[in-house]
Design an enzyme around this catalytic site. Structure first.
Site, PDB file in Angstrom:
ATOM      1  N   VAL A 106       0.863  -1.183   0.000  1.00 34.37           N
ATOM      2  CA  VAL A 106       0.000   0.000   0.000  1.00 34.37           C
ATOM      3  C   VAL A 106       0.899   1.233   0.000  1.00 34.37           C
ATOM      4  CG1 VAL A 106      -1.745   1.236   1.318  1.00 34.37           C
ATOM      5  CG2 VAL A 106      -1.719  -1.273   1.326  1.00 34.37           C
ATOM      6  N   CYS A 107       0.622   2.175  -0.886  1.00 36.10           N
ATOM      7  CA  CYS A 107       1.441   3.390  -0.960  1.00 36.10           C
ATOM      8  C   CYS A 107       1.258   4.236   0.293  1.00 36.10           C
ATOM      9  CB  CYS A 107       1.055   4.216  -2.179  1.00 36.10           C
ATOM     10  SG  CYS A 107       1.795   5.856  -2.137  1.00 36.10           S
ATOM     11  N   ILE A 108       2.376   4.592   0.903  1.00 39.53           N
ATOM     12  CA  ILE A 108       2.303   5.307   2.185  1.00 39.53           C
ATOM     13  C   ILE A 108       1.719   6.713   2.026  1.00 39.53           C
ATOM     14  CG2 ILE A 108       4.719   6.112   2.078  1.00 39.53           C
ATOM     15  CD1 ILE A 108       4.739   5.640   5.183  1.00 39.53           C
ATOM     16  N   ALA A 167      -1.925   6.445   1.403  1.00 38.04           N
ATOM     17  CA  ALA A 167      -2.580   5.881   2.576  1.00 38.04           C
ATOM     18  C   ALA A 167      -2.750   6.924   3.673  1.00 38.04           C
ATOM     19  CB  ALA A 167      -1.776   4.686   3.101  1.00 38.04           C
TER      20      ALA A 167
END
Lengths: 137, 130, 101
Positions: free
Chosen positions: B77-79, B82
């Site tokens: 998941v892209c930080i 997110a």
């Protein structure tokens, strides 16, 4: 292992800014991706050309104007920016309506050059066909 | 062959995550390798464990977790995406001074570089979005 | 060879038209999700699709077609149906996959 592989990456932008977040987050990918020293090109097609419109001013909508960030692309060695001529024409836009994005060409005594090429459908189709990875946003 | 998968939309709102799941499952069944599934834009919402769909509907989040567990998939998941959307793992919640985290089992939060790396390392990158 | 994927109804977005503008001779196009509406006979996009068939192979994801109440005998002649495994094969056979989001 990763360092030795150079692939041709094309980022295809077909969406206008602000109405949705795609343009902004796509630009973030390009900037992060620049650190990987791949062969990067960007294409702006359809409403994507509106991302490059100059004079964006977002004071009235309370959103961050991220258009100045495109100016940083040249410093990140992302200077192959292709804009579809037909998309500009359809929208009544010309090169003069776009931001002046430049880079310093290290192979030409750091001469400042334009990053933007306005290209035909055929030129873009050829460019797309040369890519290893096409990321669409 | 090694596939990288990019999921750009959240669960239920768009079919993108369903299509990506069906594609990933079919690719695994055919003996291909999935190098990584990267969740970006609203796609990060595929990783919240607080999802409670009606009982007669598919559970998109658990389905990814289970497929991930079964095939040892790297679900990333892209930080940045997110954080914007309120998806945190334990470390990130602590760092940001938040009182809870909500990432589902089998997902991990990491940087956008993981997407670029998936592009470099995979033979094909397939994008699912709006 | 490129596999182009189109997941939007042609009545809603210009994804298919843009895709066909840039798809070169011999490329493949996969219609899936709401993109499958372009595959159906009798719409105002039938001419566009039929014209494209001269240069491109066009595939429709059957599960998406059937989900929307249509069958393979409702689609334009010359289009081929695939399932998800077929989608994977198409992606593997192509040099790259380009999504027209």
């Amino acid at each position: 292992m990763t360092e030795n592989v150079t692939k041709k990456f094309l980022y295809v932008n077909r969406k206008a800014p602000y109405g949705t977040i795609y343009a902004l987050e796509s630009l973030e990918v390009v900037l992060i991706g620049a650190a990987f020293e791949q062969d990067v090109s960007m294409a702006f097609i359809d409403d994507g050309v509106y991302q490059l419109k100059k004079d964006q001013s977002t004071d009235g909508i309370g959103m961050k104007n991220f258009s100045p960030t495109y100016n940083a692309l040249g410093d990140y060695d992302v200077h192959k920016i292709y804009v579809d001529k037909e998309s500009l024409d359809e929208r009544g836009l010309t090169a003069d309506d776009l931001m002046n994005l430049v880079y310093e060409d290290e192979d030409d005594d750091y001469a400042e050059k334009s990053s933007i090429s306005i290209v035909t459908r055929e030129e873009l189709a050829q460019l797309m066909e040369q890519q290893d990875v096409v990321l669409s946003f | 062959m090694k596939f990288g998968i990019l999921v750009n939309e959240g669960p239920y709102q768009h079919q993108a995550s369903d299509s990506a799941y069906q594609f990933t499952k079919a690719a695994l069944e055919k003996g291909h390798e999935i190098y990584r599934v990267f969740f970006y834009h609203d796609g990060v919402n595929n990783a919240t464990r607080l999802t409670v769909p009606p009982q007669d509907d598919r559970h998109i989040v658990n389905r990814w977790s289970e497929l991930g567990k079964q095939h040892n998939l790297d679900l990333v998941v892209c930080i940045a995406a997110a954080q914007r959307r309120g998806l945190l793992d334990e470390n990130e919640a602590k760092r940001q001074g938040k009182d809870a985290n909500n990432i589902a089992e089998g997902f991990r939060i990491s940087g956008l570089g993981q997407l670029i790396e998936a592009g470099i390392q995979s033979d094909r990158l397939v994008v699912f979005g709006d | 060879m490129t596999l182009h994927t189109v997941n939007k109804s042609p009545f809603d977005r210009n994804s298919l038209e843009s895709c066909l503008r840039f798809a070169r001779q011999g490329h493949s196009v996969l219609l899936f999700e709401d993109g499958v509406y372009a595959a159906v006979k009798g719409t105002r996009f039938e001419g566009l699709v039929t014209e494209a068939l001269k240069n491109n192979k066009i595939y429709v994801l059957l599960p998406d077609l059937e989900a929307r109440g249509m069958r393979s005998d409702n689609i334009i002649d010359g289009l081929k149906t695939v399932d998800y495994a077929g989608f994977v094969d198409l992606a593997a056979e192509s040099d790259r996959v380009q999504a027209w989001l």
